[in-house]
Design a protein around this motif. Sequence first.
Motif, PDB file in Angstrom:
ATOM      1  N   GLU A 106       0.855  -1.187   0.000  1.00 57.33           N
ATOM      2  CA  GLU A 106       0.000   0.000   0.000  1.00 57.33           C
ATOM      3  C   GLU A 106       0.892   1.239   0.000  1.00 57.33           C
ATOM      4  N   PRO A 107       0.346   2.410  -0.311  1.00 50.88           N
ATOM      5  CA  PRO A 107       1.156   3.628  -0.323  1.00 50.88           C
ATOM      6  C   PRO A 107       1.816   3.885   1.031  1.00 50.88           C
ATOM      7  N   SER A 108       3.098   4.224   0.993  1.00 48.68           N
ATOM      8  CA  SER A 108       3.824   4.584   2.209  1.00 48.68           C
ATOM      9  C   SER A 108       3.570   6.052   2.534  1.00 48.68           C
ATOM     10  N   LYS A 109       3.751   6.413   3.798  1.00 48.04           N
ATOM     11  CA  LYS A 109       3.553   7.811   4.170  1.00 48.04           C
ATOM     12  C   LYS A 109       4.605   8.703   3.527  1.00 48.04           C
ATOM     13  N   SER A 110       5.848   8.244   3.496  1.00 46.67           N
ATOM     14  CA  SER A 110       6.901   9.031   2.860  1.00 46.67           C
ATOM     15  C   SER A 110       6.602   9.232   1.377  1.00 46.67           C
ATOM     16  N   GLY A 111       6.053   8.205   0.718  1.00 48.00           N
ATOM     17  CA  GLY A 111       5.717   8.324  -0.692  1.00 48.00           C
ATOM     18  C   GLY A 111       4.588   9.300  -0.947  1.00 48.00           C
ATOM     19  N   VAL A 112       3.543   9.235  -0.121  1.00 50.99           N
ATOM     20  CA  VAL A 112       2.405  10.146  -0.281  1.00 50.99           C
ATOM     21  C   VAL A 112       2.822  11.589   0.008  1.00 50.99           C
ATOM     22  N   LEU A 113       3.629  11.788   1.052  1.00 54.94           N
ATOM     23  CA  LEU A 113       4.089  13.142   1.353  1.00 54.94           C
ATOM     24  C   LEU A 113       5.028  13.660   0.268  1.00 54.94           C
ATOM     25  N   GLY A 114       5.810  12.770  -0.329  1.00 58.60           N
ATOM     26  CA  GLY A 114       6.643  13.182  -1.450  1.00 58.60           C
ATOM     27  C   GLY A 114       5.802  13.634  -2.632  1.00 58.60           C
ATOM     28  N   LEU A 115       4.723  12.939  -2.886  1.00 58.93           N
ATOM     29  CA  LEU A 115       3.795  13.313  -3.949  1.00 58.93           C
ATOM     30  C   LEU A 115       3.193  14.693  -3.664  1.00 58.93           C
ATOM     31  N   ILE A 116       2.775  14.915  -2.421  1.00 57.42           N
ATOM     32  CA  ILE A 116       2.183  16.199  -2.050  1.00 57.42           C
ATOM     33  C   ILE A 116       3.220  17.317  -2.120  1.00 57.42           C
ATOM     34  N   ALA A 117       4.444  17.015  -1.708  1.00 57.45           N
ATOM     35  CA  ALA A 117       5.512  18.008  -1.796  1.00 57.45           C
ATOM     36  C   ALA A 117       5.738  18.426  -3.244  1.00 57.45           C
ATOM     37  N   ALA A 118       5.662  17.471  -4.184  1.00 59.61           N
ATOM     38  CA  ALA A 118       5.796  17.808  -5.595  1.00 59.61           C
ATOM     39  C   ALA A 118       4.656  18.712  -6.049  1.00 59.61           C
ATOM     40  N   ALA A 119       3.451  18.418  -5.585  1.00 60.22           N
ATOM     41  CA  ALA A 119       2.304  19.248  -5.958  1.00 60.22           C
ATOM     42  C   ALA A 119       2.460  20.678  -5.434  1.00 60.22           C
ATOM     43  N   LEU A 120       3.008  20.814  -4.227  1.00 57.24           N
ATOM     44  CA  LEU A 120       3.182  22.127  -3.603  1.00 57.24           C
ATOM     45  C   LEU A 120       4.448  22.838  -4.078  1.00 57.24           C
ATOM     46  N   GLY A 121       5.345  22.135  -4.759  1.00 62.08           N
ATOM     47  CA  GLY A 121       6.598  22.732  -5.193  1.00 62.08           C
ATOM     48  C   GLY A 121       7.634  22.839  -4.092  1.00 62.08           C
TER      49      GLY A 121
END
Length: 226
Positions: free
Chosen positions: A29-44
């Motif tokens: 399942e998605p890891s927390k570090s992976g999901v936060l990395g995705l969000i960090a990319a969205a936020l720049g």
Amino acid sequence: MPTLLLQLIGPMQSWGTTSRFDQRDTGNEPSKSGVLGLIAAALGIDRDNWIDLEPLTKLSMGVRHDRPGIPKCDYQTAQNIIRANGKEIQPTAVTTRDYIADAAFLVGLESADMRLLENVHAALKNPVWPLSLGRKSYVPSEPIWIENGLLDLPLRDALQNWPWIATRRRGEKIPNRLRISFEADGGSGLQKMDQPLSSFAERRFGARFVRSDWIELPSEVQNAPA
């Protein structure tokens, strides 16, 4: 507390936490570090920016397995030319790449900070950088942003009351019972080392505890469009 929902749907996903050069693993399942990395990319948010990343690490995360996917493994080779005694040597390294095929996960992020969730929700709609599902080449097949995904509901209720997000196949029945995982208090549950403790450039991660359970989808949302 309010919860923000996002959907991670794609032909290939990978959420590794112990990867090395010759073996790239994935969790189920998605890891927390992976999901936060995705969000960090969205936020720049840059990889070395801990100040802006740190508030995101306080989000409480849950995952609903709408379509768990199928574990797969690719074998790849890489060559590095070495010159020795006037000769070229090309040693071949065999590497493995684990991934999940054909998966759909509903992820919930809970926080008392509504402004933070609103910022994340807006960024997922118009991301600064391209978004991927664990690896740059694993692009989502559906938008990660969910139009009405910011809910005034606690995490478990939000995951339980949202319609099934996977694409229904011919002859497939929509399940009324789905597996979920969520962060647990008090050190109980399965320990996962995917809680960021620094910027992604420094790569320091700590433990968080995750519990699994099953939820029943209310009949009125089983066939409702998301």
